[in-house]
Design a protein around this motif. Structure first.
Motif, PDB file in Angstrom:
ATOM      1  N   MET A  10      49.667  50.965  35.949  1.00 25.58           N
ATOM      2  CA  MET A  10      49.677  49.894  34.952  1.00 25.58           C
ATOM      3  C   MET A  10      50.417  48.668  35.449  1.00 25.58           C
ATOM      4  O   MET A  10      50.054  47.530  35.131  1.00 25.58           O
ATOM      5  CB  MET A  10      50.285  50.403  33.641  1.00 25.58           C
ATOM      6  CG  MET A  10      49.503  51.546  32.998  1.00 25.58           C
ATOM      7  SD  MET A  10      47.724  51.202  32.860  1.00 25.58           S
ATOM      8  CE  MET A  10      47.739  49.851  31.690  1.00 25.58           C
ATOM      9  N   ARG A  11      51.455  48.862  36.254  1.00 27.68           N
ATOM     10  CA  ARG A  11      52.160  47.713  36.816  1.00 27.68           C
ATOM     11  C   ARG A  11      51.222  46.933  37.748  1.00 27.68           C
ATOM     12  O   ARG A  11      51.239  45.703  37.783  1.00 27.68           O
ATOM     13  CB  ARG A  11      53.410  48.176  37.559  1.00 27.68           C
ATOM     14  CG  ARG A  11      54.320  47.021  37.998  1.00 27.68           C
ATOM     15  CD  ARG A  11      55.637  47.543  38.536  1.00 27.68           C
ATOM     16  NE  ARG A  11      56.367  48.280  37.522  1.00 27.68           N
ATOM     17  CZ  ARG A  11      57.120  47.715  36.578  1.00 27.68           C
ATOM     18  NH1 ARG A  11      57.199  46.395  36.520  1.00 27.68           N
ATOM     19  NH2 ARG A  11      57.763  48.455  35.719  1.00 27.68           N
ATOM     20  N   PHE A  12      50.396  47.670  38.482  1.00 30.62           N
ATOM     21  CA  PHE A  12      49.403  47.032  39.351  1.00 30.62           C
ATOM     22  C   PHE A  12      48.428  46.205  38.510  1.00 30.62           C
ATOM     23  O   PHE A  12      48.094  45.059  38.869  1.00 30.62           O
ATOM     24  CB  PHE A  12      48.656  48.103  40.150  1.00 30.62           C
ATOM     25  CG  PHE A  12      47.604  47.566  41.068  1.00 30.62           C
ATOM     26  CD1 PHE A  12      47.950  47.013  42.294  1.00 30.62           C
ATOM     27  CD2 PHE A  12      46.262  47.602  40.714  1.00 30.62           C
ATOM     28  CE1 PHE A  12      46.975  46.515  43.152  1.00 30.62           C
ATOM     29  CE2 PHE A  12      45.282  47.111  41.565  1.00 30.62           C
ATOM     30  CZ  PHE A  12      45.638  46.563  42.785  1.00 30.62           C
ATOM     31  N   GLN A  13      47.967  46.757  37.394  1.00 36.03           N
ATOM     32  CA  GLN A  13      47.053  46.028  36.510  1.00 36.03           C
ATOM     33  C   GLN A  13      47.735  44.786  35.932  1.00 36.03           C
ATOM     34  O   GLN A  13      47.134  43.704  35.846  1.00 36.03           O
ATOM     35  CB  GLN A  13      46.581  46.934  35.362  1.00 36.03           C
ATOM     36  CG  GLN A  13      45.982  48.269  35.773  1.00 36.03           C
ATOM     37  CD  GLN A  13      44.767  48.146  36.653  1.00 36.03           C
ATOM     38  OE1 GLN A  13      43.895  47.315  36.403  1.00 36.03           O
ATOM     39  NE2 GLN A  13      44.698  48.968  37.686  1.00 36.03           N
ATOM     40  N   ALA A  14      48.987  44.936  35.529  1.00 33.44           N
ATOM     41  CA  ALA A  14      49.719  43.821  34.919  1.00 33.44           C
ATOM     42  C   ALA A  14      49.963  42.709  35.931  1.00 33.44           C
ATOM     43  O   ALA A  14      49.823  41.518  35.602  1.00 33.44           O
ATOM     44  CB  ALA A  14      51.041  44.318  34.340  1.00 33.44           C
ATOM     45  N   ASP A  15      50.314  43.075  37.159  1.00 34.52           N
ATOM     46  CA  ASP A  15      50.555  42.053  38.191  1.00 34.52           C
ATOM     47  C   ASP A  15      49.290  41.241  38.439  1.00 34.52           C
ATOM     48  O   ASP A  15      49.350  40.021  38.644  1.00 34.52           O
ATOM     49  CB  ASP A  15      51.027  42.714  39.485  1.00 34.52           C
ATOM     50  CG  ASP A  15      52.460  43.224  39.408  1.00 34.52           C
ATOM     51  OD1 ASP A  15      53.171  42.831  38.464  1.00 34.52           O
ATOM     52  OD2 ASP A  15      52.856  44.013  40.279  1.00 34.52           O
ATOM     53  N   ARG A  16      48.154  41.899  38.444  1.00 35.20           N
ATOM     54  CA  ARG A  16      46.887  41.190  38.670  1.00 35.20           C
ATOM     55  C   ARG A  16      46.605  40.233  37.508  1.00 35.20           C
ATOM     56  O   ARG A  16      46.198  39.088  37.732  1.00 35.20           O
ATOM     57  CB  ARG A  16      45.744  42.184  38.821  1.00 35.20           C
ATOM     58  CG  ARG A  16      44.386  41.506  38.979  1.00 35.20           C
ATOM     59  CD  ARG A  16      43.330  42.463  39.522  1.00 35.20           C
ATOM     60  NE  ARG A  16      43.280  43.701  38.781  1.00 35.20           N
ATOM     61  CZ  ARG A  16      42.838  44.862  39.284  1.00 35.20           C
ATOM     62  NH1 ARG A  16      42.426  44.955  40.526  1.00 35.20           N
ATOM     63  NH2 ARG A  16      42.806  45.936  38.544  1.00 35.20           N
ATOM     64  N   ALA A  17      46.827  40.692  36.286  1.00 30.09           N
ATOM     65  CA  ALA A  17      46.593  39.826  35.131  1.00 30.09           C
ATOM     66  C   ALA A  17      47.534  38.629  35.137  1.00 30.09           C
ATOM     67  O   ALA A  17      47.116  37.493  34.865  1.00 30.09           O
ATOM     68  CB  ALA A  17      46.757  40.631  33.841  1.00 30.09           C
ATOM     69  N   LEU A  18      48.806  38.854  35.461  1.00 33.03           N
ATOM     70  CA  LEU A  18      49.761  37.746  35.507  1.00 33.03           C
ATOM     71  C   LEU A  18      49.368  36.737  36.581  1.00 33.03           C
ATOM     72  O   LEU A  18      49.490  35.520  36.375  1.00 33.03           O
ATOM     73  CB  LEU A  18      51.167  38.284  35.771  1.00 33.03           C
ATOM     74  CG  LEU A  18      51.807  39.052  34.601  1.00 33.03           C
ATOM     75  CD1 LEU A  18      53.063  39.785  35.064  1.00 33.03           C
ATOM     76  CD2 LEU A  18      52.131  38.109  33.449  1.00 33.03           C
ATOM     77  N   ALA A  19      48.886  37.222  37.716  1.00 34.89           N
ATOM     78  CA  ALA A  19      48.434  36.317  38.771  1.00 34.89           C
ATOM     79  C   ALA A  19      47.231  35.489  38.310  1.00 34.89           C
ATOM     80  O   ALA A  19      47.091  34.314  38.689  1.00 34.89           O
ATOM     81  CB  ALA A  19      48.070  37.116  40.026  1.00 34.89           C
ATOM     82  N   LEU A  20      46.387  36.086  37.473  1.00 34.59           N
ATOM     83  CA  LEU A  20      45.225  35.355  36.961  1.00 34.59           C
ATOM     84  C   LEU A  20      45.637  34.252  35.993  1.00 34.59           C
ATOM     85  O   LEU A  20      45.022  33.178  35.973  1.00 34.59           O
ATOM     86  CB  LEU A  20      44.252  36.324  36.287  1.00 34.59           C
ATOM     87  CG  LEU A  20      43.327  37.058  37.251  1.00 34.59           C
ATOM     88  CD1 LEU A  20      42.683  38.262  36.568  1.00 34.59           C
ATOM     89  CD2 LEU A  20      42.244  36.118  37.781  1.00 34.59           C
ATOM     90  N   TYR A  21      46.664  34.495  35.168  1.00 33.61           N
ATOM     91  CA  TYR A  21      47.182  33.414  34.316  1.00 33.61           C
ATOM     92  C   TYR A  21      47.640  32.253  35.189  1.00 33.61           C
ATOM     93  O   TYR A  21      47.323  31.084  34.912  1.00 33.61           O
ATOM     94  CB  TYR A  21      48.349  33.908  33.465  1.00 33.61           C
ATOM     95  CG  TYR A  21      47.952  34.750  32.279  1.00 33.61           C
ATOM     96  CD1 TYR A  21      47.336  34.173  31.170  1.00 33.61           C
ATOM     97  CD2 TYR A  21      48.210  36.118  32.242  1.00 33.61           C
ATOM     98  CE1 TYR A  21      46.977  34.933  30.067  1.00 33.61           C
ATOM     99  CE2 TYR A  21      47.860  36.893  31.151  1.00 33.61           C
ATOM    100  CZ  TYR A  21      47.243  36.302  30.063  1.00 33.61           C
ATOM    101  OH  TYR A  21      46.881  37.062  28.982  1.00 33.61           O
ATOM    102  N   ASP A  22      48.393  32.560  36.254  1.00 32.94           N
ATOM    103  CA  ASP A  22      48.882  31.505  37.148  1.00 32.94           C
ATOM    104  C   ASP A  22      47.729  30.782  37.820  1.00 32.94           C
ATOM    105  O   ASP A  22      47.734  29.547  37.937  1.00 32.94           O
ATOM    106  CB  ASP A  22      49.812  32.106  38.202  1.00 32.94           C
ATOM    107  CG  ASP A  22      51.107  32.652  37.610  1.00 32.94           C
ATOM    108  OD1 ASP A  22      51.450  32.252  36.483  1.00 32.94           O
ATOM    109  OD2 ASP A  22      51.756  33.483  38.279  1.00 32.94           O
TER     110      ASP A  22
END
Length: 278
Positions: A205-217
């Motif tokens: 889930m941390r991997f999924q969250a990091d990807r989503a946060l990078a997409l916001y940026d």
């Protein structure tokens, strides 16, 4: 009930933070985005109705395809499409994007698992990226980069929803976590069913969250300065959704057993802060 009233009732009844952000728009744009949101809720409710047999859901979605065709032919029948009609030309709304959204809803009837992130991303484009493009056009997009921003932001929103709803989706037989990534982190469907939120699940889930946060940026790096004022509603929602994702991270991803949410007061504060900042 007039078409705009129908859409307002449909949108307000969802209880979503999206609808609250629409109130900051000028009247015409507010009516257009409310009609778009009502359309999305209408078709999404079809595939989420567990009491509705798949063949009945397909029939209803086919009806919406005909309705969108009639909308672009100039003679819509449903209150939502009648509410959308005045905004097609003024906002440059393309028929293909409405059809793509319906395609995405039908994908939920056809498949409940995704082998890779690339497969999942294609689904997300239909149910969120196409929505983002339509919304950005309604808010006001003068540059093509703004539509790329909207696509990326839609994907970030959808991935946030997927992370938040892992347990709820599992309860209805759907898993939106890519199978190859589950295998990489050593998480099985049996682990999910047992609500095993141990180290392997947390890593996934941390991997999924990091990807989503990078997409916001990434999304915000694409948004041209001249379109930022017009895109305020999307920016406000991004502020809320990104903070929701961070809250899920802070809580340690308890998404198998409960739905993490922000308080109404926090959402309003984040939206207001984003509005003032822009």
């Amino acid at each position: 009930m007039l078409p705009d009233q129908y859409c307002q009732h449909k949108a307000a009844g969802s209880g979503s933070s999206f609808y609250a952000c629409f109130r900051f728009l000028p009247p015409a744009r507010r009516k257009a985005i409310t009609a778009l949101y009502a359309f999305c809720r209408e078709v999404d409710d079809i595939v989420d109705d567990r009491a509705l047999p798949p063949e009945s859901a397909r029939y209803k979605l086919a009806g919406w395809r005909r309705e969108i065709t009639d909308l672009y032919a100039g003679h819509p029948d449903h209150p939502i499409t009648r509410a959308l009609l005045p905004h097609l030309a003024s906002c440059s709304l393309e028929q293909a994007h409405f059809m793509a959204i319906i395609d995405g809803m039908e994908m939920d009837l056809d498949r409940h698992r995704y082998s890779t992130f690339d497969e999942l991303a294609r689904y997300c484009w239909h149910v969120a990226g196409a929505v983002g493009i339509l919304a950005a056009k309604i808010f006001g997009a003068s540059r093509p980069e703004t539509l790329l921003y909207a696509e990326k932001l839609g994907l970030a929103f959808q991935l946030t929803n997927i992370i938040r709803d892992v347990g709820e989706d599992l309860a209805i037989g759907r898993i939106y976590l890519p199978a190859d990534e589950m295998a990489r982190f050593g998480v099985t469907e049996t682990d999910l069913a047992r609500q095993d939120g141990g180290a392997a699940f947390t890593g996934l889930m941390r991997f999924q969250a990091d990807r989503a946060l990078a997409l916001y940026d990434k999304a915000f790096s694409l948004l041209p300065e001249e379109d930022r004022p017009a895109q305020k509603p999307g920016i406000m929602m991004a502020s809320i959704y990104r903070e929701l994702l961070l809250e899920i991270v802070r809580c340690g991803f308890p998404v198998l057993t409960r739905r993490v949410s922000l308080t109404k007061g926090k959402k309003l504060w984040l939206a207001w802060k984003a509005w003032l900042h822009e």
